[in-house]
Design a protein around this motif. Sequence first.
Motif, mmCIF file in Angstrom:
data_model
loop_
_atom_site.group_PDB
_atom_site.id
_atom_site.type_symbol
_atom_site.label_atom_id
_atom_site.label_comp_id
_atom_site.label_asym_id
_atom_site.label_seq_id
_atom_site.Cartn_x
_atom_site.Cartn_y
_atom_site.Cartn_z
ATOM 1 N N MET A 222 48.297 34.403 36.748
ATOM 2 C CA MET A 222 49.490 34.658 37.534
ATOM 3 C C MET A 222 50.438 33.474 37.390
ATOM 4 O O MET A 222 50.022 32.340 37.199
ATOM 5 N N SER A 223 51.725 33.748 37.430
ATOM 6 C CA SER A 223 52.729 32.687 37.318
ATOM 7 C C SER A 223 52.970 32.072 38.682
ATOM 8 O O SER A 223 52.546 32.570 39.706
ATOM 9 N N ALA A 224 53.692 30.967 38.682
ATOM 10 C CA ALA A 224 53.987 30.289 39.944
ATOM 11 C C ALA A 224 54.807 31.191 40.839
ATOM 12 O O ALA A 224 55.658 31.950 40.382
ATOM 13 N N PRO A 225 54.568 31.161 42.171
ATOM 14 C CA PRO A 225 55.356 31.994 43.089
ATOM 15 C C PRO A 225 56.838 31.709 42.945
ATOM 16 O O PRO A 225 57.260 30.573 42.724
ATOM 17 N N GLU A 226 57.620 32.765 43.098
ATOM 18 C CA GLU A 226 59.070 32.628 42.920
ATOM 19 C C GLU A 226 59.664 31.596 43.865
ATOM 20 O O GLU A 226 60.527 30.804 43.500
ATOM 21 N N LYS B 64 45.044 28.838 37.363
ATOM 22 C CA LYS B 64 46.419 29.248 37.647
ATOM 23 C C LYS B 64 46.958 30.275 36.652
ATOM 24 O O LYS B 64 47.217 31.407 37.018
ATOM 25 N N ASP B 65 47.115 29.898 35.404
ATOM 26 C CA ASP B 65 47.798 30.780 34.452
ATOM 27 C C ASP B 65 47.223 30.540 33.066
ATOM 28 O O ASP B 65 47.692 29.684 32.325
ATOM 29 N N ALA C 114 48.622 28.445 29.747
ATOM 30 C CA ALA C 114 47.824 27.341 29.215
ATOM 31 C C ALA C 114 47.577 27.526 27.724
ATOM 32 O O ALA C 114 47.687 26.570 26.940
ATOM 33 N N LYS C 115 47.246 28.736 27.301
ATOM 34 C CA LYS C 115 47.057 28.998 25.873
ATOM 35 C C LYS C 115 48.332 28.712 25.096
ATOM 36 O O LYS C 115 48.294 28.132 24.006
ATOM 37 N N GLY D 269 52.168 16.907 34.986
ATOM 38 C CA GLY D 269 52.793 17.386 36.213
ATOM 39 C C GLY D 269 51.891 18.337 36.983
ATOM 40 O O GLY D 269 51.788 18.258 38.214
ATOM 41 N N VAL D 270 51.205 19.229 36.255
ATOM 42 C CA VAL D 270 50.262 20.151 36.900
ATOM 43 C C VAL D 270 49.112 19.378 37.539
ATOM 44 O O VAL D 270 48.668 19.690 38.652
ATOM 45 N N PHE D 271 48.626 18.344 36.861
ATOM 46 C CA PHE D 271 47.536 17.531 37.399
ATOM 47 C C PHE D 271 47.925 16.917 38.744
ATOM 48 O O PHE D 271 47.179 17.018 39.737
#
Length: 492
Positions: free
Chosen positions: A1-5, A283-284, A288-289, A328-330
């Motif tokens: 799933m992508s980050a919430p809008e 998360k997504d 990531a791929k 940034g994700v970390f």
Amino acid sequence: MSAPEADRRPDTTALAILAGLIVLALVLRFWRLGEWNLQATEIFTLRDSVRPQFRNPRPLGYLLNYYVVRPFMPLDEFGLRLLPAIFGVLAVPSFYYVSRRLVSNRAALFGALLLAISPLLISYSQLARYWSLVFCLSTIYPYALYLGVRDRNNRALTLGLVTLVLGILAHPVSALAVVGPGLLLAANLRGERLKSLWNQKAVRWAVLVAVLLAAAAVVRLLPILQRWITEHDENPGSGQFLTPPTGAPGVKQIVYILAFIDNLSLPVAACSVVGLYLLWKVKDRTLAKYLISVAAVPIVFLTLISMRTPVSTYYLLPTVPVFLIGAGVFFDKLYEVDWGVRPQWLFPVTVLGVVIAASLPTLASDYRNGRRYDFRAAGRWLQKEAQPGDVAYSDQPLVLKHYLEGMDVERLRYNVQPLEASLRDVHRGSETGAVWIVAPGLSHALRTNLKQGGLITWIYGNCQLRNTVGQGRVDFRQQYLQIYRCPPTTPG
């Protein structure tokens, strides 16, 4: 799933932080911008910006200097670096606005902070070359293409294609960042999914444009690569540097990767890997791929090419935004976890401070000497000491010649026979004349040294050290120039 809008939409606080990061990037990139002398390949930027040619393999930066900068200011140390510094600043909002659509506001801000204070990216922004332009475009086109396909957003797709073309015109290596996603897309599109996408008119047009661009890139880039390999085969060591001894196959490639990690800084690279892993696991996975494919193909390809011909770590620059997104994700995930410490932000901010602190010695050092050898100071000193008819040798002869008027400057190589011939010629012309050698002092194992071919032995036997110029650094990248005088009367 992508980050919430809602999380991907910037609020007032996020915009205020972004504005502060842009100001910080502006100060760090313009501070002392014109004080550093030209070095190495910057001299080629001066040459090609004064007489730009459309058939140049990387014309965009030179054309911008010629048509945008030259009418308003001279193409000197500041003028040649003006656009690189501007592109270095623009990379911060570009990275933020793209990555927040991919991950989240907070992750994008963490990545933008690391971008703004990165010694590597500040150095590229203060270098009179095209690399900060390549990086700025690299923060946009792979991810705009992804968003265009994922969200069926024609504007994002168009932006990605346009910036991809500009990136290739800035430097051909930019094309490598989309090879991995192209292979990933081809591997995943099959059956009903392929038919569903193909029924969309925008997708068909995008495929047509992508095929045409790929064909144009192959036609343009393969001859460039072939000429590069042929040139280095016919003239090994013909660049602006005295190359240190190369390691055995395998060792050389390990050193190449380690040099890239060192440029990023080990803590940032480690955080990036963990961040990409977390993105994959929780998360997504599709994103990531995609990010891994953007970085993996250029790294693997260039590492393999390094077994055949010299390859700079500069060429890995288009992969750097992936590592910043991962980092940034970390930190975003680190912020979400309740560590039982109050205030909650204390632990992630402490870790962030440790990561940033690892780069501070390099950052402080770069503002002491600009991460370059001071050929301007060497030229000024030599201008006063040398006599008419003297000859100078340097591993960066074009740079020294730029700052040393009225004196012949030859290319210093490990072969000592040209030095011996010059000594004989100078002696025939003047009994008081001399040959001068301007060369980098010993620093560390991976930097230039004069041992190869017995060069340093010849210098010690025939010359005297007359001066050392340079500014000491806080880190290990010492960059001193040593000036030797070799009089004909000295037995050799």
